[in-house]
Design an enzyme around this catalytic site. Structure first.
Site, PDB file in Angstrom:
ATOM      1  N   VAL A  15      25.263  47.596  70.253  1.00  0.00           N
ATOM      2  CA  VAL A  15      25.874  46.306  69.893  1.00  0.00           C
ATOM      3  C   VAL A  15      25.121  45.660  68.725  1.00  0.00           C
ATOM      4  CG1 VAL A  15      26.505  44.014  70.742  1.00  0.00           C
ATOM      5  CG2 VAL A  15      26.656  45.993  72.274  1.00  0.00           C
ATOM      6  N   LYS A 207      29.733  39.914  85.968  1.00  0.00           N
ATOM      7  CA  LYS A 207      30.750  39.249  85.146  1.00  0.00           C
ATOM      8  C   LYS A 207      31.605  38.318  86.007  1.00  0.00           C
ATOM      9  CE  LYS A 207      30.772  43.182  81.969  1.00  0.00           C
ATOM     10  NZ  LYS A 207      31.321  44.500  81.699  1.00  0.00           N
TER      11      LYS A 207
HETATM   12  N1  HSE Z   1      28.941  48.856  80.631  1.00  0.00           N
HETATM   13  C1  HSE Z   1      29.867  47.821  80.367  1.00  0.00           C
HETATM   14  C2  HSE Z   1      31.275  48.356  80.564  1.00  0.00           C
HETATM   15  C3  HSE Z   1      29.668  47.313  78.964  1.00  0.00           C
HETATM   16  O1  HSE Z   1      31.453  49.570  80.722  1.00  0.00           O
HETATM   17  O2  HSE Z   1      32.205  47.579  80.583  1.00  0.00           O
HETATM   18  C4  HSE Z   1      30.311  45.993  78.706  1.00  0.00           C
HETATM   19  O3  HSE Z   1      29.767  44.981  79.490  1.00  0.00           O
END
Ligand code: HSE
Length: 439
Positions: A15, A207
């Site tokens: 990123v 999340k």
């Molecule tokens: N490892 C996470 C995914 C990256 O596969 O969505 C993004 O948060």
């Protein structure tokens, strides 16, 4: 034009490198859009020699994120290191303490101590932006924090892990093994440093915890999420789901119930003709059900360098455009001090439909006993089918049940009763069914 916005980037992995490339190659357009230039003034990364495809020769290198956060001559600290504790935590706190704005993609850190960090940012009058932390490039944080203000949200759910969705899609469409798909997801830069965080659902849980707070105005409660990953999902489940008109997705779901808020992450069967069932590969989707707007569904790239860097860039641009001393949008949608205590609804009282796959010995009375266990626990069946050759033992059969809406408690009791019957030749598989409202 105003003075340039000076940023320090901690972490130049997938990123960070994408962000550096975009900021350097689009510097002129960004300066016009934001009314000021954005300059990468300071950087730190474990490997200094790697070519990232961006000219960082004018940036000062620091030996650690902490040192960068404490000493660099910057306005914004961009944290792209990851991890719930340690370096990421220390450097973000150091930056906020100095009164720097912070942009982070670190969902694990926010899930652990986001309320505390939000309170520090609010006290210092700086921004703590984290659009990239949830669902990659989809602007769901901004939607919840700003656009949906005034709406009462009843349910928020979605596909929030690109790695899992990529694996499930390729297993279904190409018949590839779980391991082969995971390796490919790692190669493409989707997976976390430790991919068990992806496949066991922890990443989705981090999340979801953040979205729950923004949606319901409660304190972050990542440790009160019911969690199941996708490592138990077999190709038999995927095929059985398809035969019944469903697809399997790893969903994160948060909803208001009469007894509190339900937060759960688990493999989920969604009707094949729903929009979310069509979301394939690394793509993410987040659905929000609210009283004024109705249902909103946002679909877009959920992981990978550019998708995540796009969200980070948006956060940086917001800071570049903001006026010094201006009133700030509260980090978590409302002031950290006014977030309510989280009241958890127990998973046992979850209501919904269930898919149950049993591998049973081919004996007289087995089918009848399965039906009896369902009836005794008040479970009404939508369908029940028995198949030959589906089991692992030579005389095994597969029984697949789909229930009408019932409770988790009833299903657990029925499955325990079935297990007590001594006719199973494998662990029962239980997958919850989720029904989208509008899409
Ligand atoms: N490892 C996470 C995914 C990256 O596969 O969505 C993004 O948060």
């Amino acid at each position: 034009m105003a003075d340039a916005l000076k940023i320090g980037i901690a972490g130049l992995g997938t990123v960070g490198a994408s962000l550096a490339r975009i900021l350097t190659t689009r510097a002129n357009e960004l300066a016009v859009t934001c009314g000021r230039a954005i300059e990468i003034t300071a950087v730190t990364a474990r490997d200094r020699s790697r070519d990232r495809g961006a000219d960082l020769s004018r940036a000062e290198w620091f030996s650690s994120p902490e040192e960068l956060a404490e000493k660099a001559d910057i306005d914004v600290f961009v944290e792209l290191i990851g991890g719930a504790e340690g370096t990421a935590d220390r450097s973000v706190r150091a930056a906020l303490a100095r009164g720097l704005h912070v942009v982070t993609a670190n969902k694990a850190l926010l899930a652990r101590c986001g309320v505390e960090l939000a309170a520090i940012a609010e006290e210092k009058g700086v921004l703590l932006n984290f659009e990239a932390a949830v669902a990659g490039g989809i602007p769901v944080i901004k939607a919840l924090r700003e656009s949906l203000t005034g709406n009462t949200i009843s349910r928020i759910y979605g596909i929030m892990n690109g790695t899992c969705n990529y694996i499930l899609t390729r297993m279904e469409k190409e018949g590839l093994s779980f391991e082969a798909c995971l390796k490919e997801a790692q190669r493409l830069g989707y997976a976390e440093a430790d991919p068990t965080f992806d496949i066991e659902g922890n990443d989705t849980a981090h999340k979801l915890a953040i979205l729950t707070t923004l949606a319901f105005g409660t304190r972050i409660a990542a440790d009160q999420i019911y969690l199941e990953g996708i490592s138990n999902i077999s190709i038999e489940d995927i095929h059985a789901a398809a035969d019944l008109g469903y697809r399997i997705k790893l969903l994160g779901v948060a909803q208001r119930t009469e007894s509190g808020i339900e937060q759960r992450v688990h493999p989920t069967m969604v009707p094949h003709d729903s929009v979310i069932a069509q979301v394939d590969g690394v793509t993410n989707a987040v659905a929000i059900e609210s009283d004024i707007l109705g249902e909103l569904l946002m679909v877009g790239p959920g992981a990978g360098g550019n998708a995540t860097a796009s969200a980070v860039l948006g956060d940086i641009a917001d800071i570049a455009k903001s006026r010094p001393g201006a009133q700030r949008v509260p980090v978590l949608g409302k002031p950290a001090a006014s977030l309510e205590v989280y009241q958890q609804a127990q998973m046992q009282s979850h209501e919904g439909g269930y898919f149950i796959r049993l591998t049973v010995l081919d004996r007289a009375g087995v089918f009848a006993n399965v039906a009896t266990q369902m009836a005794q626990n008040g479970i009404s069946l939508e369908s029940i089918v028995q198949r030959a050759n589906g089991g692992s033992a030579s005389d095994a059969k597969t029984i697949i049940l789909v229930t009408h809406a019932t409770t988790e408690d009833s299903v657990r009791k029925a499955v325990a009763g079935i297990k007590g019957g001594n006719y199973l030749s494998g662990e029962p598989q239980v997958i919850r069914i989720e029904r989208p409202k509008a899409f």
